[in-house]
Design an enzyme around this catalytic site. Sequence first.
Site, PDB file in Angstrom:
ATOM      1  N   HIS A  71       0.829  -1.212   0.000  1.00  0.00           N
ATOM      2  CA  HIS A  71       0.000   0.000   0.000  1.00  0.00           C
ATOM      3  C   HIS A  71       0.867   1.267   0.000  1.00  0.00           C
ATOM      4  O   HIS A  71       0.456   2.296  -0.516  1.00  0.00           O
ATOM      5  CB  HIS A  71      -0.959  -0.014   1.193  1.00  0.00           C
ATOM      6  N   TRP A  83       1.730 -12.547 -10.162  1.00  0.00           N
ATOM      7  CA  TRP A  83       2.807 -13.090  -9.315  1.00  0.00           C
ATOM      8  C   TRP A  83       2.853 -12.382  -7.957  1.00  0.00           C
ATOM      9  O   TRP A  83       3.117 -13.026  -6.938  1.00  0.00           O
ATOM     10  CB  TRP A  83       4.156 -12.978 -10.047  1.00  0.00           C
TER      11      TRP A  83
END
Length: 363
Positions: free
Chosen positions: A74, A192
Amino acid sequence: MVFGRLSILVALAVSQLATAASIERRTVTCPTGQTTANEACCVLFPVIDLLQEELFDGGECGEEAHAALRLAFHDAIGFSKNGGKGGGADGSILAFHQTETTYAANNGIEDIITAQLPIFQKTNLTAGDFVHLAAAIGTGNCPGSPQLAYSFGRPPPVAAAPDGTVPEPTDSVTDILARFSEAGFVTAEVIWLLASHSIAAASKIDTSAPRTPFDSTPALFDTQFYLETLLNGTLLPGDGQQHTGEVLSPIAGEMRLQSDFAFAQDPRTACLWQEPINDQAFIQGKFFAAMKKLQVLGQTGLTDCSDVIPVPASLPGPITFPAGFSEADVISACTATPLPSLATIAGPKPTVPPVSVHHFPSS
Ligand code: HEM
Ligand SMILES: *[C@@H]1O[C@H](CO)[C@@H](O)[C@H](O)[C@H]1NC(C)=O
Ligand SMILES: *[C@@H]1O[C@H](CO)[C@@H](O)[C@H](O)[C@H]1NC(C)=O
């Protein structure tokens, strides 16, 4: 004459080889006794000990390790390669937490910030160096994880990242891919990076069931998550309500994000989703490389201190279908690559327990 010159040249070449070899092997022994290739990295060893003792309960892959990785994501994703967003992997989420924790996509992230702040204040690291070190150490506590890279020397962050940079589980595949692309990631890298959801749980989607994991093995960095998101979802969550951002999972006690389900079934990503299943070396390599980009988004001129990161433990064995499930339960939108053949754990269908709490205040 000629021989004399030749012998000088040979001697020069030999001494250059010797120098190259000694540079490759160069290690510094730090005041703490550990070794690293670069003296500037020595200051990290006491911080790593502090993190393991005070944040990760002695080196666990628990809630704090999971949340430290989410925090790093984040923080870093608040970046655009076109400019006009935040400073990327700069620690702004920690330094400007009063602003960034008000963003809807950061719901729940205040717990790990509260846990990290007093430890951060005991160090001389910048917020960015600290947030991304904590993530590399916490992730490495999870067996099966690659030994993540780590770069050191981020300047202090100058401002909070703006709102709207962190994807939400209700966002479409198109929108999430566009946001990642703006930050510099291609589609495969997004899939991924989502290996992170193999060491993850949600507390804010269904607040009646905090710390509900996304796979049956949230303390292992494995590919169980990619498999379990393919299982035909038929079960409502414990409270019988479907929540915003959540779709049906067939495994009791498990949460499935709407966005993870969408990636697993979307024609653009379904084969990428299936590819890592039971190929631990593959996902380790791909996650390592994509994380290496994420960890330094928006940063330049850093020092490579990857050799301070401990080598993680290996997985106990191959992944399996959870008890009561088999290939017959798989809904696959990828016809190009077949699923590997996997064993099923014996016994009745499991109820996956929530990730246990350690230091976090109960919220
Ligand atoms: C692709 C878009 C993504 C979306 C929509 C998404 C969304 C979410 C949501 C909704 C939660 C649960 C929060 C809660 O309710 O407590 C979560 C947890 C988590 N996410 Fe993601 N995520 C995404 C990508 C990523 C990436 C790229 C990483 C890291 C590289 C990451 C790491 C994590 C981790 C480790 C957790 C677990 C946190 C914990 O257990 O405390 N996520 N994510
Ligand atoms: C932080 O820097 C100060 C001043 O250089 C030093 O005295 C102190 O030991 C350092 N603390 C840590 C935890 O490295
Ligand atoms: C998923 O399970 C439901 C309920 O058992 C069943 O009706 C449905 O046909 C299944 N879907 C697929 C694609 O197998």
